[in-house]
Scaffold this motif. Structure first.
Motif, mmCIF file in Angstrom:
data_model
loop_
_atom_site.group_PDB
_atom_site.id
_atom_site.type_symbol
_atom_site.label_atom_id
_atom_site.label_comp_id
_atom_site.label_asym_id
_atom_site.label_seq_id
_atom_site.Cartn_x
_atom_site.Cartn_y
_atom_site.Cartn_z
ATOM 1 N N ALA A 1 0.829 -1.196 0.000
ATOM 2 C CA ALA A 1 0.000 0.000 0.000
ATOM 3 C C ALA A 1 0.869 1.253 0.000
ATOM 4 N N ALA A 2 0.352 2.321 -0.605
ATOM 5 C CA ALA A 2 1.058 3.593 -0.604
ATOM 6 C C ALA A 2 1.049 4.183 0.804
ATOM 7 N N VAL A 3 2.127 4.862 1.148
ATOM 8 C CA VAL A 3 2.242 5.487 2.466
ATOM 9 C C VAL A 3 1.789 6.933 2.352
ATOM 10 N N THR A 4 0.986 7.359 3.300
ATOM 11 C CA THR A 4 0.544 8.742 3.357
ATOM 12 C C THR A 4 1.088 9.356 4.632
ATOM 13 N N TRP A 5 1.612 10.570 4.517
ATOM 14 C CA TRP A 5 2.152 11.294 5.661
ATOM 15 C C TRP A 5 1.163 12.390 6.028
ATOM 16 N N VAL A 6 0.828 12.495 7.325
ATOM 17 C CA VAL A 6 -0.189 13.442 7.790
ATOM 18 C C VAL A 6 0.356 14.277 8.949
ATOM 19 N N CYS A 7 -0.283 15.415 9.156
ATOM 20 C CA CYS A 7 0.076 16.278 10.279
ATOM 21 C C CYS A 7 -0.462 15.653 11.569
ATOM 22 N N PRO A 8 0.357 15.576 12.652
ATOM 23 C CA PRO A 8 -0.109 14.981 13.896
ATOM 24 C C PRO A 8 -1.037 15.892 14.702
ATOM 25 N N ILE A 9 -1.174 17.147 14.296
ATOM 26 C CA ILE A 9 -2.047 18.080 15.004
ATOM 27 C C ILE A 9 -3.487 17.793 14.588
ATOM 28 N N GLY A 10 -4.325 17.516 15.562
ATOM 29 C CA GLY A 10 -5.721 17.168 15.286
ATOM 30 C C GLY A 10 -6.427 18.228 14.458
ATOM 31 N N GLY A 11 -7.144 17.803 13.430
ATOM 32 C CA GLY A 11 -7.923 18.711 12.599
ATOM 33 C C GLY A 11 -7.152 19.329 11.444
ATOM 34 N N CYS A 12 -5.846 19.167 11.395
ATOM 35 C CA CYS A 12 -5.062 19.736 10.294
ATOM 36 C C CYS A 12 -5.278 18.874 9.049
ATOM 37 N N PRO A 13 -5.569 19.480 7.907
ATOM 38 C CA PRO A 13 -5.867 18.704 6.701
ATOM 39 C C PRO A 13 -4.642 18.288 5.883
ATOM 40 N N VAL A 14 -3.431 18.637 6.296
ATOM 41 C CA VAL A 14 -2.247 18.371 5.488
ATOM 42 C C VAL A 14 -2.002 16.868 5.374
ATOM 43 N N ARG A 15 -1.912 16.381 4.116
ATOM 44 C CA ARG A 15 -1.639 14.972 3.787
ATOM 45 C C ARG A 15 -0.792 14.976 2.533
ATOM 46 N N GLN A 16 0.230 14.119 2.506
ATOM 47 C CA GLN A 16 1.054 14.037 1.307
ATOM 48 C C GLN A 16 1.695 12.667 1.203
ATOM 49 N N GLY A 17 2.291 12.372 0.064
ATOM 50 C CA GLY A 17 2.858 11.060 -0.203
ATOM 51 C C GLY A 17 4.325 10.920 0.143
ATOM 52 N N ARG A 18 4.897 11.887 0.852
ATOM 53 C CA ARG A 18 6.310 11.813 1.241
ATOM 54 C C ARG A 18 6.488 12.429 2.626
ATOM 55 N N PRO A 19 7.555 12.039 3.347
ATOM 56 C CA PRO A 19 7.798 12.639 4.650
ATOM 57 C C PRO A 19 8.166 14.105 4.509
ATOM 58 N N GLY A 20 8.023 14.843 5.573
ATOM 59 C CA GLY A 20 8.359 16.258 5.570
ATOM 60 C C GLY A 20 7.745 16.926 6.779
ATOM 61 N N SER A 21 7.525 18.219 6.672
ATOM 62 C CA SER A 21 6.911 18.938 7.779
ATOM 63 C C SER A 21 5.655 19.649 7.310
ATOM 64 N N CYS A 22 4.765 19.896 8.251
ATOM 65 C CA CYS A 22 3.497 20.562 7.966
ATOM 66 C C CYS A 22 3.751 22.059 7.826
ATOM 67 N N PRO A 23 3.408 22.659 6.692
ATOM 68 C CA PRO A 23 3.640 24.089 6.520
ATOM 69 C C PRO A 23 2.731 24.946 7.405
ATOM 70 N N ASP A 24 1.598 24.384 7.826
ATOM 71 C CA ASP A 24 0.672 25.137 8.668
ATOM 72 C C ASP A 24 1.081 25.125 10.135
ATOM 73 N N ASP A 25 1.458 23.932 10.652
ATOM 74 C CA ASP A 25 1.735 23.783 12.080
ATOM 75 C C ASP A 25 3.218 23.666 12.419
ATOM 76 N N LEU A 26 4.092 23.603 11.389
ATOM 77 C CA LEU A 26 5.540 23.527 11.568
ATOM 78 C C LEU A 26 5.963 22.362 12.462
ATOM 79 N N VAL A 27 5.370 21.192 12.214
ATOM 80 C CA VAL A 27 5.745 19.961 12.913
ATOM 81 C C VAL A 27 6.035 18.898 11.871
ATOM 82 N N GLN A 28 6.797 17.859 12.261
ATOM 83 C CA GLN A 28 7.091 16.759 11.355
ATOM 84 C C GLN A 28 5.821 15.963 11.087
ATOM 85 N N LEU A 29 5.638 15.583 9.828
ATOM 86 C CA LEU A 29 4.506 14.725 9.477
ATOM 87 C C LEU A 29 4.768 13.315 9.984
ATOM 88 N N VAL A 30 3.705 12.586 10.282
ATOM 89 C CA VAL A 30 3.820 11.206 10.748
ATOM 90 C C VAL A 30 3.153 10.292 9.730
#
Length: 163
Positions: free
Chosen positions: A2-31
């Motif tokens: 299955a494809a891996v999706t990386w999401v923001c760990p902050i509840g309610g944040c809509p950021v989702r992407q197909g690679r690791p990185g950081s959330c531009p909205d909350d400035l935290v590492q994606l999980v």
């Protein structure tokens, strides 16, 4: 696979992407988001060694404000001014940290933190913990000791570097 999706760990944040990185909205590492249902893990028979505990994952660290990266071991790690992990490594100017402040440990394959009745409290993402009650920690979350020591829980790659 299955494809891996990386999401923001902050509840309610809509950021989702197909690679690791950081959330531009909350400035935290994606999980990493789990895309397949988790299979239940059977507990060992009563009396077996390690009763009820899954093997702890590896590759998590505590990123301290003075630039130290502390690997989180499989066994319990007590943190505070007098702990070997902190002593002589930059904790000295932070006066709100108790000598024995909190304990990081693995329970059922999850990293947890317990406040050890510290004078100034332990916080996870700004929420004060009740002394003696464990709270689950995940990569991207902030663990704060007292009011002046914010440490980030970071995922490490195979070379021991934060991702």
């Amino acid at each position: 696979m299955a494809a891996v999706t990386w999401v923001c760990p902050i509840g309610g944040c809509p950021v989702r992407q197909g690679r690791p990185g950081s959330c531009p909205d909350d400035l935290v590492q994606l999980v990493r988001e789990r895309t397949e249902p988790e299979e239940p893990v059977a507990d060992p028979a009563p009396g077996a060694a390690g009763e009820g505990d899954a093997a702890p994952p590896t590759g998590l660290a505590l990123d301290c404000p003075w630039g130290q990266l502390i690997d989180i071991p499989a066994e319990d790690l007590e943190i505070g001014r007098s702990s070997p992990a902190f002593r002589g490594r930059g904790i000295d100017p932070y006066d709100q940290v108790s000598r024995v402040h909190a304990r990081l440990s693995w329970q059922h394959g999850r990293l947890t933190v317990v406040d050890l009745d510290s004078a100034n409290g332990t916080y996870v993402d700004g929420v004060k913990l009740i002394p003696g009650e464990p709270a689950v920690l995940r990569p991207g979350q902030q663990l704060r000791l007292g009011l002046d020591v914010p440490c980030k829980i970071v995922q490490l790659n195979e070379f021991g570097e934060p991702v």
